[in-house]
Design a protein around this motif. Sequence first.
Motif, PDB file in Angstrom:
ATOM      1  N   GLU A  15     -10.600 -27.993 -14.997  1.00 31.72           N
ATOM      2  CA  GLU A  15      -9.630 -26.968 -15.380  1.00 31.72           C
ATOM      3  C   GLU A  15      -9.471 -25.971 -14.234  1.00 31.72           C
ATOM      4  N   LEU A  16      -8.543 -25.063 -14.420  1.00 34.21           N
ATOM      5  CA  LEU A  16      -8.363 -23.984 -13.456  1.00 34.21           C
ATOM      6  C   LEU A  16      -8.969 -22.700 -14.011  1.00 34.21           C
ATOM      7  N   ARG A  17      -9.805 -22.069 -13.197  1.00 26.23           N
ATOM      8  CA  ARG A  17     -10.394 -20.795 -13.602  1.00 26.23           C
ATOM      9  C   ARG A  17      -9.672 -19.687 -12.835  1.00 26.23           C
ATOM     10  N   VAL A  18      -9.075 -18.759 -13.588  1.00 23.17           N
ATOM     11  CA  VAL A  18      -8.224 -17.724 -13.008  1.00 23.17           C
ATOM     12  C   VAL A  18      -8.908 -16.368 -13.116  1.00 23.17           C
ATOM     13  N   SER A  19      -9.064 -15.707 -11.982  1.00 22.05           N
ATOM     14  CA  SER A  19      -9.542 -14.320 -11.967  1.00 22.05           C
ATOM     15  C   SER A  19      -8.355 -13.395 -11.751  1.00 22.05           C
ATOM     16  N   LEU A  20      -8.279 -12.351 -12.538  1.00 24.71           N
ATOM     17  CA  LEU A  20      -7.155 -11.431 -12.417  1.00 24.71           C
ATOM     18  C   LEU A  20      -7.136 -10.778 -11.041  1.00 24.71           C
ATOM     19  N   PRO A  21      -5.933 -10.623 -10.444  1.00 20.93           N
ATOM     20  CA  PRO A  21      -5.856  -9.994  -9.123  1.00 20.93           C
ATOM     21  C   PRO A  21      -6.176  -8.512  -9.189  1.00 20.93           C
ATOM     22  N   ALA A  22      -6.681  -7.997  -8.084  1.00 24.01           N
ATOM     23  CA  ALA A  22      -6.963  -6.562  -7.970  1.00 24.01           C
ATOM     24  C   ALA A  22      -5.753  -5.867  -7.362  1.00 24.01           C
ATOM     25  N   VAL A  23      -5.343  -4.744  -7.942  1.00 23.86           N
ATOM     26  CA  VAL A  23      -4.254  -3.941  -7.398  1.00 23.86           C
ATOM     27  C   VAL A  23      -4.865  -2.915  -6.455  1.00 23.86           C
ATOM     28  N   GLN A  24      -4.606  -3.075  -5.162  1.00 23.28           N
ATOM     29  CA  GLN A  24      -5.233  -2.241  -4.146  1.00 23.28           C
ATOM     30  C   GLN A  24      -4.502  -0.902  -3.992  1.00 23.28           C
ATOM     31  N   PRO A  25      -5.227   0.192  -3.781  1.00 23.09           N
ATOM     32  CA  PRO A  25      -4.551   1.423  -3.360  1.00 23.09           C
ATOM     33  C   PRO A  25      -3.881   1.193  -2.014  1.00 23.09           C
ATOM     34  N   ALA A  26      -2.695   1.732  -1.825  1.00 22.76           N
ATOM     35  CA  ALA A  26      -1.956   1.483  -0.581  1.00 22.76           C
ATOM     36  C   ALA A  26      -2.732   1.954   0.638  1.00 22.76           C
ATOM     37  N   SER A  65       3.872  -9.763  -9.317  1.00 25.76           N
ATOM     38  CA  SER A  65       2.824  -9.013 -10.013  1.00 25.76           C
ATOM     39  C   SER A  65       2.529  -7.680  -9.351  1.00 25.76           C
ATOM     40  N   GLY A  66       3.230  -7.348  -8.274  1.00 27.16           N
ATOM     41  CA  GLY A  66       2.921  -6.129  -7.533  1.00 27.16           C
ATOM     42  C   GLY A  66       3.948  -5.042  -7.671  1.00 27.16           C
ATOM     43  N   MET A  67       4.565  -4.893  -8.852  1.00 28.72           N
ATOM     44  CA  MET A  67       5.618  -3.894  -9.032  1.00 28.72           C
ATOM     45  C   MET A  67       5.082  -2.467  -8.997  1.00 28.72           C
ATOM     46  N   VAL A  68       3.833  -2.257  -9.409  1.00 26.31           N
ATOM     47  CA  VAL A  68       3.281  -0.899  -9.469  1.00 26.31           C
ATOM     48  C   VAL A  68       3.383  -0.253  -8.089  1.00 26.31           C
ATOM     49  N   TYR A  69       4.010   0.919  -8.047  1.00 28.82           N
ATOM     50  CA  TYR A  69       4.283   1.555  -6.756  1.00 28.82           C
ATOM     51  C   TYR A  69       3.093   2.371  -6.284  1.00 28.82           C
ATOM     52  N   ARG A  70       2.709   2.122  -5.039  1.00 27.98           N
ATOM     53  CA  ARG A  70       1.634   2.868  -4.382  1.00 27.98           C
ATOM     54  C   ARG A  70       2.065   3.168  -2.955  1.00 27.98           C
ATOM     55  N   SER A  71       1.815   4.377  -2.499  1.00 28.41           N
ATOM     56  CA  SER A  71       2.269   4.767  -1.167  1.00 28.41           C
ATOM     57  C   SER A  71       1.154   5.485  -0.411  1.00 28.41           C
ATOM     58  N   LYS A  72       1.090   5.238   0.884  1.00 29.88           N
ATOM     59  CA  LYS A  72       0.151   5.961   1.732  1.00 29.88           C
ATOM     60  C   LYS A  72       0.661   7.382   1.946  1.00 29.88           C
ATOM     61  N   PRO A  73      -0.221   8.321   2.250  1.00 30.90           N
ATOM     62  CA  PRO A  73       0.238   9.672   2.593  1.00 30.90           C
ATOM     63  C   PRO A  73       1.206   9.613   3.774  1.00 30.90           C
TER      64      PRO A  73
END
Length: 674
Positions: A245-256, A310-318
Amino acid sequence: MRLTLVAPPWNSLYRPSIQIGTLAALEDEKEGDPITPVYAYLDWFEYAVGALECDPAEFVTVYDTIGEELYGLGVGDWIFGGVLDAHERRAGRPAPGGVAPREAGPEEQRARARYADFLTEHGVARELVARIVELRSVAPRFVEVLAERLLATGAECFGFTTSFSQLMPALAVARALKDRAPERLVLLGGANCDRPMGQAVMRAYPFVDAVVQGEGEAAVAAVRAARTLGDLAAAPGLVLRHEGELRVSLPAVQPAESAPVPRYAEYFERLRALPHSELITPHVALPFQMSRGCWWGEKLQCTFCGENGSGMVYRSKPGGRLTETLRRLTEEHGVFDTYAVDTILARNDNGLAELAEAEVDVTTFFEVKANLGPRELGEMRAAGVTMVQPGIESLSSSALKLLRKGATAFHNLRFLVLCEELGIDAQWNLLSAMPEESAAMLQEQLRLIPFITHLAPPSTVSKVRVDRYSPYFEKPDEFGIALSGPEPKYRFVHSGRLPAAERTELAYSFDHVEQVRRSDGTAAEMLALRRRLGARVGLWKKLHEQSRFTFRFGPEMTVLHDRRPHVGTGRHILRGGDDQLFRCLVHGGRLHQAVAQVGAMTGQPEDRVRETVRAWARRGWIHLEGRRGLVLAVRDGMRDELGRAAELRERTAEAGTAAEAATVDGSGRVSAGQ
């Protein structure tokens, strides 16, 4: 594990891969085994020029066309897909080294003929089609050579970035690596592996050991720390095989801000060693990233946009990091052209004001919303932004509302006027055939185009596409459409032996049909209008270089020069009330305020002033939208663009010019403030 990161064809020759450049930079920031970046698309350029014995300058054009213009027909993937097709046809009897034989058998010849017909039917020139078929014939040997080179790095794991036309090149090389060294690991990441597409890659191509879904930093850190495949079981974003089977780990959303400045040393090292590098080096631009996701998409996603997955969440660097990043990149590599890969420019703390004040001659590119006003665009030009992609999409406010663009034709036209005035190259596309499009929307644009040939034309005119992750794809019933399967290119890109269901899971773009027609025209009438729109844009492109529509302010008068082909009326001098009315509508203004102001200053009846407004609209001097008017002429203030930029960015907001900050909310209503 020692990790080699590979950027396959068809990454732009003029850009180091920001994907592997960013991940390679983790070696300098975090402990773990070494990372070796390989810019295989530069290797492919060198190899193809030699194998085809063609003019390098000609092949640069061919490469750019395949990578930038023919993605929608699957050309780049098809060229390398033949390597996998040949492997399947051998049915477990691999040739020495695991590569396809040089001579094309009958089945391969038929595959080439069918695809050549497909390309010709879609308007690809026969000479280019012949070159594409030649490239497919030399791709197997390139894959063999590249696989041997990658194995020589001593890496225990090979990671491939895959966006746009990179999936099949990556799979072809991965197949060759596993044939030679089954114990080495191959993993794929990038846009082609996001969410269900990544799991589909694992099911369709069992030689792939893992895929990375979403952002790759956490997964790469886990690979560098691992000693065996089992050590990766909990790595964020990884899809692994486990007990069939395929084992799926949820991706991590990184701070920009956690993303490092990309490491591009290996790109420039390879470029310096590349024969005919002089064709590429003068045009290199350095990609950088200040944000991830889309702040507009979080609020109201454009109906056709599936870009962020899956990366719609907006994150921006200073914002302060912008000048720091560009200083570091440009000083390290001696290249002063840069390129932001952000989906959208940050609204507030974007760093452009600080960059404008910095003593650096850097030029850059950003994707932006088109409802920016004079101050914002002036600031951008002062900061060295010389090219933008504004996402205009249409010049009909009604069509823009259907697309959920959050802008109107007024905003888009003002944006184009300001870009022309400031010397900013606006790159945009015109979309049609969206669900619920009406004949009136097309006719509106057909009437407008002759009056704006002095403004930047769209690069392409195309039908709206249904892409995976877009609202059209996720909720087709809501828009009155039905998906009818993947686009035809996938029949050629993936082997015919691949079940149709698996091809659907691998696909990103889909055909659709409109279930309920709500147009004011018949299907035949709508098709005719769309063809007329395409033809008129083609004429716009031809006339643009000779089209001029400018004005200059003098003491108590405005001089207007109208040299637009077919509609221009020559030189005009506006005085008195006409001069004041014109000035009120430069860069956009409220009609009732302009009319009242002119009437109060000159004593003219307001009806007479309004008749002047209507006459100017008929001439195409101004564009009217609701309660606003916009001068379509471009100011020729006899200053360079930076002088105009400085003037615009220093302009203070006044009550009478509130329209400059007008925006459109999600319902399409106009509201003041930005």
